[in-house]
Design a protein around this motif. Structure first.
Motif, short mmCIF file in Angstrom:
data_model
loop_
_atom_site.label_atom_id
_atom_site.label_comp_id
_atom_site.label_asym_id
_atom_site.label_seq_id
_atom_site.Cartn_x
_atom_site.Cartn_y
_atom_site.Cartn_z
N LYS A 39 0.84 -1.21 0.00
CA LYS A 39 0.00 0.00 0.00
C LYS A 39 0.87 1.25 0.00
O LYS A 39 0.57 2.23 -0.69
N ILE A 40 1.96 1.21 0.78
CA ILE A 40 2.89 2.34 0.79
C ILE A 40 3.51 2.52 -0.59
O ILE A 40 3.59 3.64 -1.11
N SER A 43 0.95 3.88 -3.05
CA SER A 43 0.66 5.28 -2.77
C SER A 43 1.78 6.18 -3.25
O SER A 43 1.54 7.24 -3.87
N THR A 203 -3.96 8.43 -1.84
CA THR A 203 -2.62 8.82 -1.40
C THR A 203 -2.66 9.73 -0.18
O THR A 203 -1.77 9.67 0.67
N GLN A 206 -3.25 7.51 2.82
CA GLN A 206 -2.10 6.66 3.06
C GLN A 206 -0.89 7.43 3.56
O GLN A 206 -0.21 7.01 4.50
N GLU A 207 -0.61 8.59 2.97
CA GLU A 207 0.64 9.29 3.25
C GLU A 207 0.54 10.36 4.33
O GLU A 207 1.52 10.66 5.01
#
Length: 247
Positions: A39-40, A43, A203, A206-207
């Motif tokens: 996922k990282i 993203s 994103t 996630q970020e």
């Protein structure tokens, strides 16, 4: 030998795409299905792709205006409000030290949007106002990015993005509806903005984990989707030719 081979790859991947623990998980332990790290990686790749794409997103719009020597069908108010929203996102992200991959396109889109605002004024015969706008905008941006601006003001600016985006897009949508066509609005730019705002929802969550950022992109996606739908609906509609006055 494997460690030597991993050296250059690790120096590139770790600071840009993955934290070191995820690099080890995927490239050392070969756990290719480690969901959190994937996922990282997804993203980061999406974010950097959006930032890279943003360099070109509004250029079709700029070239269309320059080619036609006209900004017919474009709402100046909508473009100005979009400038406010992009500026808010950029300043808020810089102040909170968010990764560049999570907001970098705001910088490039802002520069292109401000250029479009100037071109609209220029082709309306208001070039002096356009130059004054550019000067004032640069000054305001410097103040917002300086330590003189309190964090509360920056947060309020980001919070104002939602109404700015909604009102700006509704003004453009109303202009399209009233005209019965989309004028010099670039279909390529519209669809790229729509796709980019959709990807930014993921994103941002996630970020940054910032609900204000993610919420802004949800609203932006809905509004961009409305304009994209109008572009499809008015696809074959052409602006009426202006008749020359007979003397």
């Amino acid at each position: 030998m494997a460690a030597e081979a991993d050296g250059p790859l690790k120096r590139v991947v770790v600071p840009i795409l993955l934290p070191e623990k995820c690099y080890d998980q995927i490239f050392v332990q070969w756990d290719l299905l480690h969901v959190p790290c994937l996922k990282i990686l997804l993203s980061k790749c999406l974010g950097l792709g959006i930032v890279a794409g943003s360099l070109l997103v509004k250029l079709p719009q700029v070239f269309k205006i320059l080619g036609a020597k006209s900004a017919e069908g474009l709402s100046l108010q909508s473009v100005m409000l979009e400038s406010v929203a992009l500026t808010g996102t950029m300043v808020y992200s810089i102040t909170n030290n968010f990764p560049f991959s999570s907001w970098g396109e705001a910088l490039f889109l802002m520069l292109q949007t401000v250029t479009i605002a100037f071109l609209i004024l220029h082709y309306r015969g208001q070039t002096v106002k356009g130059v004054a706008f550019l000067a004032c905008y640069a000054l305001v941006l410097l103040i917002l990015l300086s330590p003189l601006t309190p964090l509360a003001v920056v947060t309020l600016l980001q919070a104002s993005n939602v109404p700015a985006v909604v009102v700006g897009r509704l003004i453009q949508a109303a202009t399209n509806y009233r005209n019965g066509h989309t004028g010099q609005l670039s279909a390529i730019t519209v669809f790229l903005l729509f796709g980019g705002s959709l990807a930014r929802i993921f994103t941002s969550i996630q970020e940054t984990g910032d609900p204000l950022m993610a919420g802004t992109f949800v609203v932006s996606s809905l509004c961009n989707g409305l304009i994209a739908a109008q572009v499809l609906y008015y696809w074959n509609a052409k602006p009426p030719h202006k008749k020359k006055k007979e003397h």
